[in-house]
Design a protein around this motif. Structure first.
Motif, PDB file in Angstrom:
ATOM      1  N   MET A 198       0.823  -1.213   0.000  1.00  0.00           N
ATOM      2  CA  MET A 198       0.000   0.000   0.000  1.00  0.00           C
ATOM      3  C   MET A 198       0.859   1.266   0.000  1.00  0.00           C
ATOM      4  O   MET A 198       0.329   2.378   0.003  1.00  0.00           O
ATOM      5  N   GLY A 199       2.189   1.117   0.025  1.00  0.00           N
ATOM      6  CA  GLY A 199       3.077   2.270   0.074  1.00  0.00           C
ATOM      7  C   GLY A 199       3.676   2.535   1.438  1.00  0.00           C
ATOM      8  O   GLY A 199       4.324   3.549   1.644  1.00  0.00           O
ATOM      9  N   SER A 200       3.444   1.621   2.396  1.00  0.00           N
ATOM     10  CA  SER A 200       4.007   1.750   3.746  1.00  0.00           C
ATOM     11  C   SER A 200       3.588   3.042   4.441  1.00  0.00           C
ATOM     12  O   SER A 200       4.425   3.790   4.962  1.00  0.00           O
ATOM     13  N   PRO A 201       2.283   3.345   4.483  1.00  0.00           N
ATOM     14  CA  PRO A 201       1.852   4.619   5.069  1.00  0.00           C
ATOM     15  C   PRO A 201       2.119   4.755   6.562  1.00  0.00           C
ATOM     16  O   PRO A 201       2.095   5.871   7.086  1.00  0.00           O
ATOM     17  N   SER A 202       2.363   3.628   7.267  1.00  0.00           N
ATOM     18  CA  SER A 202       2.573   3.705   8.722  1.00  0.00           C
ATOM     19  C   SER A 202       4.025   3.569   9.144  1.00  0.00           C
ATOM     20  O   SER A 202       4.337   3.769  10.319  1.00  0.00           O
ATOM     21  N   TYR A 203       4.925   3.236   8.208  1.00  0.00           N
ATOM     22  CA  TYR A 203       6.259   2.831   8.655  1.00  0.00           C
ATOM     23  C   TYR A 203       7.034   3.964   9.302  1.00  0.00           C
ATOM     24  O   TYR A 203       7.756   3.753  10.286  1.00  0.00           O
ATOM     25  N   ARG A 204       6.905   5.175   8.794  1.00  0.00           N
ATOM     26  CA  ARG A 204       7.610   6.291   9.448  1.00  0.00           C
ATOM     27  C   ARG A 204       7.074   6.498  10.862  1.00  0.00           C
ATOM     28  O   ARG A 204       7.834   6.838  11.775  1.00  0.00           O
TER      29      ARG A 204
ATOM     30  N   VAL B 123      13.949   4.828   5.688  1.00  0.00           N
ATOM     31  CA  VAL B 123      13.534   5.593   6.865  1.00  0.00           C
ATOM     32  C   VAL B 123      14.571   5.511   7.979  1.00  0.00           C
ATOM     33  O   VAL B 123      15.016   6.527   8.504  1.00  0.00           O
ATOM     34  N   VAL B 124      14.945   4.319   8.379  1.00  0.00           N
ATOM     35  CA  VAL B 124      15.899   4.178   9.480  1.00  0.00           C
ATOM     36  C   VAL B 124      17.279   4.728   9.105  1.00  0.00           C
ATOM     37  O   VAL B 124      17.877   5.475   9.886  1.00  0.00           O
ATOM     38  N   PRO B 125      17.836   4.399   7.921  1.00  0.00           N
ATOM     39  CA  PRO B 125      19.135   4.995   7.563  1.00  0.00           C
ATOM     40  C   PRO B 125      19.127   6.513   7.577  1.00  0.00           C
ATOM     41  O   PRO B 125      20.066   7.138   8.076  1.00  0.00           O
ATOM     42  N   ASN B 126      18.064   7.123   7.033  1.00  0.00           N
ATOM     43  CA  ASN B 126      18.002   8.583   7.008  1.00  0.00           C
ATOM     44  C   ASN B 126      17.749   9.183   8.387  1.00  0.00           C
ATOM     45  O   ASN B 126      18.251  10.258   8.708  1.00  0.00           O
TER      46      ASN B 126
ATOM     47  N   VAL C  87      24.178 -12.101  -8.163  1.00  0.00           N
ATOM     48  CA  VAL C  87      23.498 -11.488  -7.024  1.00  0.00           C
ATOM     49  C   VAL C  87      23.636  -9.975  -7.115  1.00  0.00           C
ATOM     50  O   VAL C  87      24.741  -9.453  -7.297  1.00  0.00           O
ATOM     51  N   SER C  88      22.511  -9.280  -7.000  1.00  0.00           N
ATOM     52  CA  SER C  88      22.556  -7.818  -7.011  1.00  0.00           C
ATOM     53  C   SER C  88      22.643  -7.285  -5.590  1.00  0.00           C
ATOM     54  O   SER C  88      22.033  -7.827  -4.669  1.00  0.00           O
ATOM     55  N   VAL C  89      23.413  -6.223  -5.436  1.00  0.00           N
ATOM     56  CA  VAL C  89      23.538  -5.509  -4.169  1.00  0.00           C
ATOM     57  C   VAL C  89      23.204  -4.049  -4.447  1.00  0.00           C
ATOM     58  O   VAL C  89      23.840  -3.415  -5.293  1.00  0.00           O
ATOM     59  N   GLY C  90      22.199  -3.529  -3.756  1.00  0.00           N
ATOM     60  CA  GLY C  90      21.799  -2.140  -3.931  1.00  0.00           C
ATOM     61  C   GLY C  90      22.385  -1.269  -2.838  1.00  0.00           C
ATOM     62  O   GLY C  90      22.327  -1.614  -1.664  1.00  0.00           O
ATOM     63  N   LEU C  91      22.945  -0.131  -3.244  1.00  0.00           N
ATOM     64  CA  LEU C  91      23.555   0.790  -2.300  1.00  0.00           C
ATOM     65  C   LEU C  91      22.625   1.929  -1.908  1.00  0.00           C
ATOM     66  O   LEU C  91      23.000   2.778  -1.105  1.00  0.00           O
ATOM     67  N   GLY C  92      21.439   1.957  -2.470  1.00  0.00           N
ATOM     68  CA  GLY C  92      20.517   3.028  -2.131  1.00  0.00           C
ATOM     69  C   GLY C  92      19.208   2.890  -2.856  1.00  0.00           C
ATOM     70  O   GLY C  92      18.999   1.975  -3.659  1.00  0.00           O
ATOM     71  N   LEU C  93      18.317   3.829  -2.581  1.00  0.00           N
ATOM     72  CA  LEU C  93      16.987   3.852  -3.175  1.00  0.00           C
ATOM     73  C   LEU C  93      16.573   5.287  -3.467  1.00  0.00           C
ATOM     74  O   LEU C  93      16.927   6.212  -2.729  1.00  0.00           O
ATOM     75  N   LYS C  94      15.831   5.449  -4.542  1.00  0.00           N
ATOM     76  CA  LYS C  94      15.201   6.734  -4.809  1.00  0.00           C
ATOM     77  C   LYS C  94      14.227   7.088  -3.692  1.00  0.00           C
ATOM     78  O   LYS C  94      13.738   6.210  -2.973  1.00  0.00           O
ATOM     79  N   GLY C  95      13.915   8.380  -3.578  1.00  0.00           N
ATOM     80  CA  GLY C  95      12.801   8.775  -2.743  1.00  0.00           C
ATOM     81  C   GLY C  95      11.493   8.378  -3.410  1.00  0.00           C
ATOM     82  O   GLY C  95      11.432   8.241  -4.640  1.00  0.00           O
ATOM     83  N   MET C  96      10.455   8.192  -2.627  1.00  0.00           N
ATOM     84  CA  MET C  96       9.171   7.766  -3.177  1.00  0.00           C
ATOM     85  C   MET C  96       8.037   8.505  -2.478  1.00  0.00           C
ATOM     86  O   MET C  96       7.994   8.572  -1.251  1.00  0.00           O
ATOM     87  N   ILE C  97       7.130   9.050  -3.273  1.00  0.00           N
ATOM     88  CA  ILE C  97       5.927   9.702  -2.761  1.00  0.00           C
ATOM     89  C   ILE C  97       4.728   9.078  -3.458  1.00  0.00           C
ATOM     90  O   ILE C  97       4.705   8.978  -4.689  1.00  0.00           O
ATOM     91  N   VAL C  98       3.767   8.622  -2.702  1.00  0.00           N
ATOM     92  CA  VAL C  98       2.529   8.071  -3.251  1.00  0.00           C
ATOM     93  C   VAL C  98       1.354   8.821  -2.632  1.00  0.00           C
ATOM     94  O   VAL C  98       1.238   8.892  -1.404  1.00  0.00           O
TER      95      VAL C  98
ATOM     96  N   SER D 148      12.345   9.894   1.582  1.00  0.00           N
ATOM     97  CA  SER D 148      13.480  10.499   0.902  1.00  0.00           C
ATOM     98  C   SER D 148      14.412   9.417   0.371  1.00  0.00           C
ATOM     99  O   SER D 148      14.353   8.260   0.793  1.00  0.00           O
ATOM    100  N   HIS D 149      15.290   9.808  -0.550  1.00  0.00           N
ATOM    101  CA  HIS D 149      16.251   8.837  -1.085  1.00  0.00           C
ATOM    102  C   HIS D 149      17.360   8.593  -0.068  1.00  0.00           C
ATOM    103  O   HIS D 149      17.538   9.362   0.891  1.00  0.00           O
ATOM    104  N   HIS D 150      18.105   7.528  -0.273  1.00  0.00           N
ATOM    105  CA  HIS D 150      19.253   7.212   0.593  1.00  0.00           C
ATOM    106  C   HIS D 150      20.285   6.454  -0.223  1.00  0.00           C
ATOM    107  O   HIS D 150      19.944   5.627  -1.077  1.00  0.00           O
ATOM    108  N   GLN D 151      21.551   6.717   0.047  1.00  0.00           N
ATOM    109  CA  GLN D 151      22.645   5.951  -0.536  1.00  0.00           C
ATOM    110  C   GLN D 151      23.718   5.682   0.518  1.00  0.00           C
ATOM    111  O   GLN D 151      23.991   6.540   1.358  1.00  0.00           O
ATOM    112  N   THR D 152      24.291   4.496   0.459  1.00  0.00           N
ATOM    113  CA  THR D 152      25.438   4.122   1.272  1.00  0.00           C
ATOM    114  C   THR D 152      26.616   3.912   0.331  1.00  0.00           C
ATOM    115  O   THR D 152      26.490   3.185  -0.663  1.00  0.00           O
ATOM    116  N   PRO D 153      27.763   4.519   0.572  1.00  0.00           N
ATOM    117  CA  PRO D 153      28.899   4.358  -0.342  1.00  0.00           C
ATOM    118  C   PRO D 153      29.374   2.912  -0.425  1.00  0.00           C
ATOM    119  O   PRO D 153      29.355   2.178   0.564  1.00  0.00           O
TER     120      PRO D 153
END
Length: 491
Positions: A159-165, A428-431, A194-205, A389-394
């Motif tokens: 549903m877009g995680s409306p409660s997670y924050r 959310v937690v990283p930021n 195997v893919s490893v992601g270092l970050g995610l775009k920000g998302m607004i729904v 918001s977006h987040h990246q880890t080097p």
């Protein structure tokens, strides 16, 4: 604490049928968030799994639509991590499946001698239970885990995680002690990469709605269309509001104040450019339409901005999007439980945005609200489902290097993404606490889980794709290596 890998691996081999049964229990419990099917019951199952693991705190917490679960495993370690779980699934149409979507059956499928079938088997219950099985195996052999874990699970991700924050804010004093958001899970392709992601775009729904109750001459309840000459139409009202958001072709974004946001491109450092070049080199000679998730060259004639060079990859990962995902109101065809001759009392549009910008989601949502008000649409309601918001880890971060090092030790080929286009609650937690986020990075997989039918998790692999035992063993090795690295970093 040093984990005896050989003994834990032997335990996994001996307990694998019990571990399969654990996955089956989760898959057999429906938890379709948009249909309100079984999510509360699944939350209780998740809570029981944390209790069985040995968590000293377990709490089912109320969400906006469905509950979440908080749990804490205290290993007495100097290192604490946050762990994310989603236990809701996509909708199911059983008549489109070849097997019972809630059956959790074991069968052969394609090149795989044994798979476990059902909605959520791959996305994301199966891989998550594999992680819990790995934790149980460490505890069974060592008596404890090498790190403390703060589990925070949700039943609203689809549903877009409306409660997670809100969940994170509820436990912010506790989560402020975490060293990382540790969400490693299966991300292996059929080729074994195997893919490893270092970050995610920000998302607004967002959901934008026009209702008769908010309009001067609109119907407070749905009425027969024979009276349409006497009332104003909420669906037309919504359509007029939506038309102000883009140009006449439905392109771009004409929300006042968002011009700079939509034109912004994050400056890329040398490391990001190297990773992008590596990804582009992997796909050399292929049409980007067959690489990026646009449905293939048979589904899209041309990409916005063209298909040459590395630009499509840059646009996919860093470019902003402003998308109308759905419109609904009144008669929606057969099965909509109404006749076509009506004036609906409500019309709703679902919008989503994916962004890599410094502006906060709240600022962006505020600009949309101001735009509607300025254009005479103060009656249009806005409900926020996602605001991340977006987040990246080097890639150079020691924890990322630990994950990559373990995969290298196992002889696993890695595809490293500087950022991924999906967005979501993992930021959310990283930021919030300034810690790295570890996602993906484990063998294993299956088919389905993207709204498709006949979803399954591979239990016995084919030599390229790992089976459940291998997934759990790598989870053990990853956590052990991470714990050692994190302990060395701990004050």
């Amino acid at each position: 604490m040093t984990v005896d890998l050989d003994r834990v691996f032997a335990h996994i081999d001996g307990a694998i049928e019990d571990h399969i049964a654990e996955v089956q229990a989760w898959v057999r419990q429906p938890s379709v968030s948009w249909d309100s099917l079984g999510v509360s019951e699944c939350a209780e199952l998740v809570a029981q799994s944390y209790l069985d693991l040995g968590c000293s705190e377990v709490e089912v917490i109320e969400g906006r639509h469905h509950p979440g679960v908080w749990a804490y495993y205290d290993a007495g370690s100097p290192v604490t991590v946050h762990n994310y779980c989603m236990f809701d699934t996509r909708t199911v149409r059983p008549d489109e499946w070849s097997f019972d979507p809630w059956g959790g059956e074991l069968m052969a499928q394609g090149p795989y001698p044994r798979v476990l079938t059902g909605r959520g088997a791959l996305s994301a219950k199966g891989p998550y239970v594999a992680f819990l099985n790995a934790l149980r195996s460490i505890i069974a052999v060592e008596g404890d885990l090498p790190v403390n874990i703060m589990f925070l699970a949700e039943g609203e991700e689809i549903m877009g995680s409306p409660s997670y924050r809100d969940f994170v804010a509820r436990y912010q004093d506790r989560l402020a002690t975490v060293a990382a958001s540790y969400c490693l899970t299966s991300s292996q392709s059929a080729a074994g990469v195997v893919s490893v992601g270092l970050g995610l775009k920000g998302m607004i729904v967002l959901e934008l709605s026009a209702s008769g109750a908010a309009m001067e001459r609109g119907p407070g309840a749905t009425i027969h269309s024979s009276a349409a000459s006497l009332v104003d139409s909420p669906p037309f009202r919504l359509a007029q509001a939506l038309a102000t958001l883009t140009d006449e072709q439905g392109r771009g974004c004409r929300v006042r104040g968002l011009e700079g946001v939509m034109a912004y491109r994050k400056p890329l450092d040398q490391e990001e450019r190297r990773l992008l070049d590596d990804l582009a080199e992997r796909q050399a000679g292929r049409d980007w339409r067959d690489v990026l998730p646009v449905g293939g060259s048979g589904n899209v004639d041309r990409l916005v901005g063209g298909s040459e060079g590395i630009d499509p990859l840059l646009s996919f990962l860093y470019g902003p999007s402003f998308n109308l995902a759905g419109l609904r109101s009144g008669f929606l065809g057969p099965g909509s439980a109404t006749i076509p001759f009506i004036v609906p009392q409500r019309a709703t549009a679902t919008l989503d945005m994916r962004l890599v910008v410094e502006s906060s989601p709240e600022e962006i949502i505020g600009l949309i609200r101001d735009h509607l008000d300025a254009h005479g649409f103060a009656d249009i309601e806005i409900e926020v489902y996602a605001a991340f918001s977006h987040h990246q880890t080097p890639a150079s971060h020691p924890y990322i290097q630990t994950v990559l090092g373990t995969l290298g030790d196992w002889g696993v080929e890695v595809e490293l993404w500087p950022i991924q286009a999906g967005g979501g609650p993992w930021t959310v937690v990283p930021n919030s606490f300034g810690v790295p986020c570890l996602r993906g990075g484990v063998v294993g997989g299956g088919s389905g889980g993207k709204g498709g039918t006949d979803e399954y998790l591979i239990i016995e692999g084919d030599g390229k794709m790992a089976g459940l035992a291998e997934v759990e063993k790598l989870q053990v090795a990853q956590l052990s290596a991470f714990a050692q690295a994190a302990a060395a970093e701990a004050p």
